[in-house]
Design a protein around this motif. Sequence first.
Motif, PDB file in Angstrom:
ATOM      1  N   SER A 144     -13.875   7.462  55.083  1.00 44.42           N
ATOM      2  CA  SER A 144     -12.411   7.472  55.128  1.00 44.42           C
ATOM      3  C   SER A 144     -11.913   8.108  56.417  1.00 44.42           C
ATOM      4  O   SER A 144     -12.612   8.897  57.057  1.00 44.42           O
ATOM      5  N   VAL A 145     -10.638   7.737  56.754  1.00 46.34           N
ATOM      6  CA  VAL A 145     -10.015   8.294  57.934  1.00 46.34           C
ATOM      7  C   VAL A 145      -8.512   8.305  57.710  1.00 46.34           C
ATOM      8  O   VAL A 145      -7.963   7.478  56.992  1.00 46.34           O
ATOM      9  N   SER A 146      -7.836   9.290  58.305  1.00 46.30           N
ATOM     10  CA  SER A 146      -6.376   9.366  58.213  1.00 46.30           C
ATOM     11  C   SER A 146      -5.849  10.084  59.434  1.00 46.30           C
ATOM     12  O   SER A 146      -6.546  10.885  60.053  1.00 46.30           O
ATOM     13  N   ALA A 147      -4.575   9.763  59.769  1.00 43.85           N
ATOM     14  CA  ALA A 147      -3.902  10.420  60.883  1.00 43.85           C
ATOM     15  C   ALA A 147      -2.399  10.311  60.662  1.00 43.85           C
ATOM     16  O   ALA A 147      -1.907   9.368  60.034  1.00 43.85           O
ATOM     17  N   ASN A 148      -1.680  11.300  61.168  1.00 43.35           N
ATOM     18  CA  ASN A 148      -0.234  11.343  61.025  1.00 43.35           C
ATOM     19  C   ASN A 148       0.424  10.999  62.350  1.00 43.35           C
ATOM     20  O   ASN A 148      -0.042  11.400  63.429  1.00 43.35           O
ATOM     21  N   CYS A 149       1.547  10.274  62.241  1.00 37.64           N
ATOM     22  CA  CYS A 149       2.390   9.999  63.407  1.00 37.64           C
ATOM     23  C   CYS A 149       3.775  10.513  63.078  1.00 37.64           C
ATOM     24  O   CYS A 149       4.342  10.191  62.018  1.00 37.64           O
ATOM     25  N   SER A 150       4.337  11.348  63.938  1.00 33.98           N
ATOM     26  CA  SER A 150       5.621  11.979  63.629  1.00 33.98           C
ATOM     27  C   SER A 150       6.480  12.038  64.877  1.00 33.98           C
ATOM     28  O   SER A 150       6.013  11.865  66.005  1.00 33.98           O
ATOM     29  N   THR A 151       7.761  12.286  64.647  1.00 34.72           N
ATOM     30  CA  THR A 151       8.706  12.473  65.739  1.00 34.72           C
ATOM     31  C   THR A 151       9.823  13.373  65.264  1.00 34.72           C
ATOM     32  O   THR A 151      10.078  13.496  64.063  1.00 34.72           O
ATOM     33  N   SER A 152      10.470  14.021  66.191  1.00 32.45           N
ATOM     34  CA  SER A 152      11.619  14.868  65.852  1.00 32.45           C
ATOM     35  C   SER A 152      12.937  14.235  66.306  1.00 32.45           C
ATOM     36  O   SER A 152      14.005  14.837  66.117  1.00 32.45           O
ATOM     37  N   LYS A 153      12.864  12.980  66.856  1.00 31.61           N
ATOM     38  CA  LYS A 153      14.066  12.347  67.385  1.00 31.61           C
ATOM     39  C   LYS A 153      14.589  11.277  66.416  1.00 31.61           C
ATOM     40  O   LYS A 153      13.817  10.698  65.631  1.00 31.61           O
ATOM     41  N   PRO A 154      15.870  10.972  66.460  1.00 27.52           N
ATOM     42  CA  PRO A 154      16.419   9.907  65.614  1.00 27.52           C
ATOM     43  C   PRO A 154      15.833   8.559  66.034  1.00 27.52           C
ATOM     44  O   PRO A 154      15.581   8.306  67.213  1.00 27.52           O
ATOM     45  N   HIS A 155      15.617   7.692  65.063  1.00 26.37           N
ATOM     46  CA  HIS A 155      14.983   6.414  65.384  1.00 26.37           C
ATOM     47  C   HIS A 155      15.494   5.339  64.409  1.00 26.37           C
ATOM     48  O   HIS A 155      16.103   5.625  63.369  1.00 26.37           O
ATOM     49  N   PHE A 156      15.125   4.094  64.768  1.00 27.41           N
ATOM     50  CA  PHE A 156      15.471   2.945  63.926  1.00 27.41           C
ATOM     51  C   PHE A 156      14.271   2.450  63.135  1.00 27.41           C
ATOM     52  O   PHE A 156      14.335   1.424  62.454  1.00 27.41           O
ATOM     53  N   GLY A 157      13.159   3.161  63.231  1.00 26.16           N
ATOM     54  CA  GLY A 157      11.985   2.772  62.464  1.00 26.16           C
ATOM     55  C   GLY A 157      10.718   3.189  63.177  1.00 26.16           C
ATOM     56  O   GLY A 157      10.656   3.266  64.407  1.00 26.16           O
ATOM     57  N   MET A 158       9.646   3.501  62.397  1.00 24.46           N
ATOM     58  CA  MET A 158       8.371   3.876  62.949  1.00 24.46           C
ATOM     59  C   MET A 158       7.288   3.208  62.110  1.00 24.46           C
ATOM     60  O   MET A 158       7.449   3.036  60.896  1.00 24.46           O
ATOM     61  N   ALA A 159       6.144   2.842  62.764  1.00 19.59           N
ATOM     62  CA  ALA A 159       5.119   2.096  62.045  1.00 19.59           C
ATOM     63  C   ALA A 159       3.778   2.306  62.717  1.00 19.59           C
ATOM     64  O   ALA A 159       3.687   2.728  63.880  1.00 19.59           O
ATOM     65  N   TRP A 160       2.699   2.048  61.927  1.00 17.68           N
ATOM     66  CA  TRP A 160       1.336   2.031  62.435  1.00 17.68           C
ATOM     67  C   TRP A 160       0.934   0.561  62.591  1.00 17.68           C
ATOM     68  O   TRP A 160       0.975  -0.223  61.633  1.00 17.68           O
ATOM     69  N   GLU A 161       0.518   0.190  63.800  1.00 17.09           N
ATOM     70  CA  GLU A 161       0.031  -1.159  64.061  1.00 17.09           C
ATOM     71  C   GLU A 161      -1.477  -1.082  64.211  1.00 17.09           C
ATOM     72  O   GLU A 161      -2.003  -0.539  65.187  1.00 17.09           O
ATOM     73  N   VAL A 162      -2.205  -1.555  63.191  1.00 12.68           N
ATOM     74  CA  VAL A 162      -3.650  -1.415  63.138  1.00 12.68           C
ATOM     75  C   VAL A 162      -4.195  -2.520  62.232  1.00 12.68           C
ATOM     76  O   VAL A 162      -3.572  -2.877  61.231  1.00 12.68           O
ATOM     77  N   PRO A 163      -5.370  -3.106  62.577  1.00 16.58           N
ATOM     78  CA  PRO A 163      -5.897  -4.194  61.748  1.00 16.58           C
ATOM     79  C   PRO A 163      -6.163  -3.770  60.309  1.00 16.58           C
ATOM     80  O   PRO A 163      -6.008  -4.568  59.387  1.00 16.58           O
ATOM     81  N   LEU A 191      -2.307   2.007  66.692  1.00 15.98           N
ATOM     82  CA  LEU A 191      -1.162   2.224  67.566  1.00 15.98           C
ATOM     83  C   LEU A 191       0.032   2.615  66.715  1.00 15.98           C
ATOM     84  O   LEU A 191       0.370   1.940  65.750  1.00 15.98           O
ATOM     85  N   CYS A 192       0.638   3.748  67.064  1.00 15.33           N
ATOM     86  CA  CYS A 192       1.877   4.165  66.405  1.00 15.33           C
ATOM     87  C   CYS A 192       3.017   3.923  67.380  1.00 15.33           C
ATOM     88  O   CYS A 192       2.946   4.326  68.556  1.00 15.33           O
ATOM     89  N   TYR A 193       4.083   3.215  66.901  1.00 15.89           N
ATOM     90  CA  TYR A 193       5.241   3.021  67.773  1.00 15.89           C
ATOM     91  C   TYR A 193       6.503   3.391  66.999  1.00 15.89           C
ATOM     92  O   TYR A 193       6.564   3.259  65.781  1.00 15.89           O
ATOM     93  N   ILE A 194       7.508   3.838  67.755  1.00 16.83           N
ATOM     94  CA  ILE A 194       8.756   4.328  67.168  1.00 16.83           C
ATOM     95  C   ILE A 194       9.906   3.760  68.016  1.00 16.83           C
ATOM     96  O   ILE A 194       9.889   3.846  69.250  1.00 16.83           O
ATOM     97  N   ASN A 195      10.890   3.184  67.324  1.00 15.90           N
ATOM     98  CA  ASN A 195      12.082   2.673  67.995  1.00 15.90           C
ATOM     99  C   ASN A 195      13.103   3.801  68.095  1.00 15.90           C
ATOM    100  O   ASN A 195      13.871   4.060  67.170  1.00 15.90           O
ATOM    101  N   ILE A 196      13.055   4.495  69.183  1.00 21.64           N
ATOM    102  CA  ILE A 196      13.935   5.652  69.383  1.00 21.64           C
ATOM    103  C   ILE A 196      15.346   5.153  69.678  1.00 21.64           C
ATOM    104  O   ILE A 196      15.547   4.186  70.434  1.00 21.64           O
ATOM    105  N   LYS A 197      16.309   5.775  69.064  1.00 22.04           N
ATOM    106  CA  LYS A 197      17.703   5.439  69.316  1.00 22.04           C
ATOM    107  C   LYS A 197      18.041   5.672  70.785  1.00 22.04           C
ATOM    108  O   LYS A 197      17.524   6.605  71.416  1.00 22.04           O
ATOM    109  N   ASN A 198      18.908   4.822  71.293  1.00 21.20           N
ATOM    110  CA  ASN A 198      19.383   4.904  72.687  1.00 21.20           C
ATOM    111  C   ASN A 198      18.264   4.575  73.676  1.00 21.20           C
ATOM    112  O   ASN A 198      18.341   4.944  74.855  1.00 21.20           O
ATOM    113  N   GLN A 199      17.162   3.956  73.229  1.00 21.09           N
ATOM    114  CA  GLN A 199      16.118   3.502  74.142  1.00 21.09           C
ATOM    115  C   GLN A 199      15.930   1.996  73.964  1.00 21.09           C
ATOM    116  O   GLN A 199      15.966   1.476  72.845  1.00 21.09           O
TER     117      GLN A 199
END
Length: 889
Positions: A144-163, A191-199
């Motif tokens: 097993s494996v796990s990892a966290n992706c986090s942010t402190s900024k406002p966003h429109f969505g965040m996701a893990w892109e992985v097979p 890959l973790c990506y986040i749609n940051i507001k104002n970007q």
Amino acid sequence: MLHLTSLLLIILINVEAADMVSISVVGHTGPMIEGTWYELRCDVQKVAPDQLLTVRWYKGQTLLTDTSFNDSIKTPVDKSATYWIFANTTDDGAEYRCEAVLRQRQAGPQPPTTEMSEPLLVTVYCNCPVVLQPPAVVVEYGTSVSANCSTSKPHFGMAWEVPQGAVDLREDVQLITWNLSRLEDWDIKPLCYINIKNQTKPDKRHLPVIVYKTPDNVSISIVGHTGPVTEGTQYELQCDVQNVAPVHRLTVKWYKGQTLLTDTFFNDPTKTPVNQSATLQISPSRADDAADYWCEAELRLGPAAPQPPPTMKSDPLHITVHYGPEISDCPEYVWLKEGENLEGYCSVTGNPLPEPRWLKAGKPTDPTSPLRRTENRHNYTMYINEDTRQHLMVFVMYGPEISCRKHITVLENDKVEPNCTAEGFPPPEVTWFKEEQRVYFPKRMQRADAGKYVLVAVNNSTSNHTLEIEVQYSPSGIMGLNDQSVTQGSNVDLNCTSSAWPRPDYEWIYHPEPNVRIVSEDGVSKLSIASASGNNTGTYTCIASNTLGKTNLTVRVDVQGAEALCPLIVNPFNVVLEYRQSVVVECNTSVSPSDLHWEFLNHRVNNGTLLVNSSQFKNWDETPRCTGKFIGLDTCTKHVDITLYKTPDNVYNSIVNHTGPVIEGRQYELQCDVQNVAPVHRLTVKWYKGQTLLKDTFFNDSIKTPVNQSATLQISPSRADDAADYWCEAELRLEPAAPQPPPTMKSNPLNITVHYAPQIVSRMNSVLVPIFSDVSLNCSAEGNPEPTVMWSFKNQTIITGRRQSTLTISRATSANAGIYTCTATSLSWSQTREVKVEEDYRFLLISVFIIVFIIIFLIILVAYKKKRTRKYDITRNNNCMAMKPLKNN
């Protein structure tokens, strides 16, 4: 004749691999900041020689640069190399390593010895809103494996892109977790990506993932060969690692026994499991016979991996080395002493071990048979085969045989002739040596001549005999011993040595204490004092003696800041003794003294008991002194504090310059005279009135002989003191050792009579006298002497009395009204008081009022009775009856 073989000195250069190689960031921990320079340091511990050292720098599998060293130091040292990097986001998750490569000289083993550091995982902080935790993962395939992706900024969505285990876009959280129960992708790149507001573009971050698999098996073998190996032949060992991943993380370590020989690293970028082999060239020597070679596969997965790193060992490869046969240590000429044999000459080595034969003149012989002097100059041969044989010429020597004593004892200045002889073949030459200097006998011996003499007898061989000549002399002066002055608590060493033979015995004379220890070693006697105190102050005598005489030296040790020990015990040490009485005092000690005596009244008493008779005192300040002399201690003295006292002959009390009665309110001085008392400074005079203590008087006079002493008390008597008893008491305060209670003597009481002015005690101020009544006026007074009291009226004395006078007036009239004066007189004192007598008409008025009241009452009573005697007529009217008075007849 002796033949010397030449020696060939071969100097070998020792090459030592580094003990440990490590990589670190200089002055920095934690993530790096993008756009900042950082210095990497590679530390190589205990490497030699460092002039053959090269440090190689790697990023992943890419060689960046190398650093060489030119120092000439050949002993193992610690070395460091540095490399600067400029951090950027492409370095995030990168692994830097350094490798120590020790280039070998031509004589050294091939290939070069290398040692690789553990990888340094670099995390670059780019002020990116995407935070991965952990920043990189190491996971075994299928787990097993796990990892966290986090942010402190406002966003429109965040996701893990992985097979595997992808996490869909979410807007309602600040943290998403990629979690996979079984990882089966060898090249997964989450890959973790986040749609940051104002970007305009999403922020992305890859999670570095290392997927590994431990080998199924690790084995070692000799390539193309089985069975024993031959010394000096080149062989290739092969370590096979089956089904391991990733290969570029694999290190194969080669061992002989417990010694690490070298490491083999791989640059294959394949991430899936493969079979991998490593080889090692060896050229076995006879020292390698029965050695165990083995290899170990280790996965270097970085600090995020399990610790220690995953490893797997091969079974040991046990080798047998064949070598020889050889004959060695076989000289051309052998010189043997009579009775010796050839056993041990000409060593035979080889594997398998050969069986040699010995020939004498072409015939077999036993090399263990002892040789005789008649067998000189014989040829011997050690034979293994036609190609391996060795010839020896054997000479049998005997002697020199020395006949001589081993020990001679003489006194200093005596003449000595050793009378030693030497026999042998060839005839020996005889020489005497002492400390490698030739000497001649006979010789008159001094103490410096004592020692070991060597008689050297030389023919074709050399024999020697040691003769020890002992020169005896008495001890000379003590050396190395001096006075010492030390501070309290210091350690003190007194060294005593004396030149003498036989070696002297040492004896110390001193005052023993638990912190004193004596150790004698190598002709020196040491007296050691640990943490010196006042008890160690004194003399220390060292005596050196042997059978021929003795010598001694006395030194002194002073311990500064500490009181020297005086082991005298005086009992009692504080004596309170009445004049003309006696007391016995004892002086003892737990230390054996050489002298103990009393000194008292210019007499010496040579024992510890002293009778102190106060009648013998010439003055009142005698002090018996006990003096003791002790081994190692200073002569010390302790005295007895004697307080000699005498109770007063008499104590009496008086009024200074006055007799008879005293006058109230006047000042008088009482004096207490104490006759013939000692010592005065111990005297206390206590003043009493009746049983009440009024005052204590102390004295500071230092005179110790009996004296007369007076104390005074100021009093101002009042009439309450009339007939009071004043008295004084002399008390000697003689400390607790004195008789209890303290000695006292009282004076006779001084009874005083107090004369005081008369005082009228009657409280009458005015008197109302009913007319024609009798009245008594009383006047009383107090005073000492008793006052005279008299009444006077209109300046005429009416009556006189003692202390009290009563004036009686019969049937008083207005003529008796007026001011009456009472006068009390005593000695020159007098006091008066006036009483006003007035007529009292209130009784007469009351009497008249009563008579008038009685007359009025009788009139009213008669009138009332007359009215009650009238007649009435009773008539009925409307059923009512009325009563009317009848007319008077």
